[in-house]
Design an enzyme around this catalytic site. Structure first.
Site, PDB file in Angstrom:
ATOM      1  N   ASP A  34       0.882  -1.165   0.000  1.00  0.00           N
ATOM      2  CA  ASP A  34       0.000   0.000   0.000  1.00  0.00           C
ATOM      3  C   ASP A  34       0.922   1.218   0.000  1.00  0.00           C
ATOM      4  O   ASP A  34       1.398   1.646   1.049  1.00  0.00           O
ATOM      5  CB  ASP A  34      -0.884  -0.039   1.249  1.00  0.00           C
ATOM      6  CG  ASP A  34      -1.833   1.144   1.306  1.00  0.00           C
ATOM      7  OD1 ASP A  34      -2.213   1.660   0.241  1.00  0.00           O
ATOM      8  OD2 ASP A  34      -2.190   1.557   2.432  1.00  0.00           O
TER       9      ASP A  34
ATOM     10  N   GLU B  26      -1.405  -1.204  -4.652  1.00  0.00           N
ATOM     11  CA  GLU B  26      -2.673  -0.485  -4.775  1.00  0.00           C
ATOM     12  C   GLU B  26      -2.609   0.472  -5.955  1.00  0.00           C
ATOM     13  O   GLU B  26      -1.628   1.201  -6.123  1.00  0.00           O
ATOM     14  CB  GLU B  26      -2.980   0.290  -3.482  1.00  0.00           C
ATOM     15  CG  GLU B  26      -4.407   0.810  -3.473  1.00  0.00           C
ATOM     16  CD  GLU B  26      -4.811   1.362  -2.123  1.00  0.00           C
ATOM     17  OE1 GLU B  26      -4.985   0.570  -1.182  1.00  0.00           O
ATOM     18  OE2 GLU B  26      -4.963   2.596  -2.013  1.00  0.00           O
TER      19      GLU B  26
ATOM     20  N   ASP C  50      -2.232   1.184   7.207  1.00  0.00           N
ATOM     21  CA  ASP C  50      -1.507   0.904   5.959  1.00  0.00           C
ATOM     22  C   ASP C  50      -1.016  -0.545   5.920  1.00  0.00           C
ATOM     23  O   ASP C  50      -0.949  -1.152   4.859  1.00  0.00           O
ATOM     24  CB  ASP C  50      -0.293   1.836   5.820  1.00  0.00           C
ATOM     25  CG  ASP C  50      -0.673   3.274   6.086  1.00  0.00           C
ATOM     26  OD1 ASP C  50      -0.839   4.030   5.134  1.00  0.00           O
ATOM     27  OD2 ASP C  50      -0.813   3.622   7.275  1.00  0.00           O
TER      28      ASP C  50
END
Lengths: 171, 171
Positions: free
Chosen positions: B2, B63, B136
């Protein structure tokens, strides 16, 4: 460096503010639009590494990415610029960011100058036979000129000249 | 992964769709907000390289960056994601991108689930004692789970299991 996923403009300029500048090299690192994003970033890294290996610049100026353009383009530009920043910083080369309007203002006197104007001034300032093509290559040279003029403190050659000049004066 | 300039979530998950998954590692690569952009990208590269060295993943899911958030954050996220993509692609590791809503939909059944819901499902699916912190880190694990479930064709272990199962059936 004028970063982009499809075309990364690279220009190498030598000189100090107030003296004629010399173009050492100019070119474009290209990646195929149909390749996957990861492969394109790897190709950009390899291309930039070659330029850094060959020219060993004392400073790298990269165009600062803004989001006024269309979103898809900006993402690619931000990602290409990350690779440029990474390659330079990894070698300990100081990196400076200048906005497109700072660059245009530096070389043409107007922050809203068009590509033709920038190309014409780059051609004149570097005493070239014709404007460098494509525009990304000319933009990269404009960025290098802008940096030399705007950031004397970051330019060791410039400092040396300044030091020499001041020594001359005090002698 | 992420990606983010300040915090890059990293989660390592082993398994195949339809079987219990195992968390192999989770963490965050952090960079100081007051460092210059180039140094932060170098620090992210070093952090990600350590994770790749240690775990040698067969696939990396990152992501996909969208621009619906604020512009400044998106630029940093795009640049951090470029480093993640670069590190994986340079090693020849296949990279997949999933959007935040694909990840949420995969692990919670709703593309609009909140962070707490995602954290709760990650905790349950990986049989953890508590939701991973910070968010995260949990998001990175959710992304890994999403990828294992969504992309069986990219998962060699999954292919091997499928092959074994089909062999079993045809025998």
């Amino acid at each position: 460096m004028d970063p982009g996923l499809t075309r990364c403009g690279v220009g190498v300029v030598e000189g100090v503010a107030g003296r004629p500048l010399t173009m050492i090299g100019v070119g474009v690192v290209r990646t195929p639009a149909d390749a996957d994003l990861g492969s394109r970033l790897v190709a950009i890294e390899q291309g930039i590494e070659q330029w850094l290996d060959e020219h060993r610049p004392e400073c790298v100026a990269v165009e600062r990415v803004f989001s006024q353009h269309n979103v898809r383009t900006v993402m690619g530009t931000a990602q290409a610029s990350a690779v440029a920043l990474l390659c330079a910083s990894r070698r300990g080369i100081p990196v400076a960011l200048h906005t497109p309007s700072e660059v245009k203002a530096a070389v043409t006197g107007s922050g809203r100058a068009d590509k033709a104007q920038v190309g014409a001034m780059v051609t004149r300032l570097l005493r070239l036979g014709a404007p460098p093509k494509p525009a990304d290559a000319a933009d990269a040279l404009a960025l290098a000129i802008c940096h030399i003029w705007r950031a004397p403190a970051q330019n060791r050659l410039q400092q040396a000249v300044a030091l020499h000049t001041s020594k001359g004066r005090t002698a």
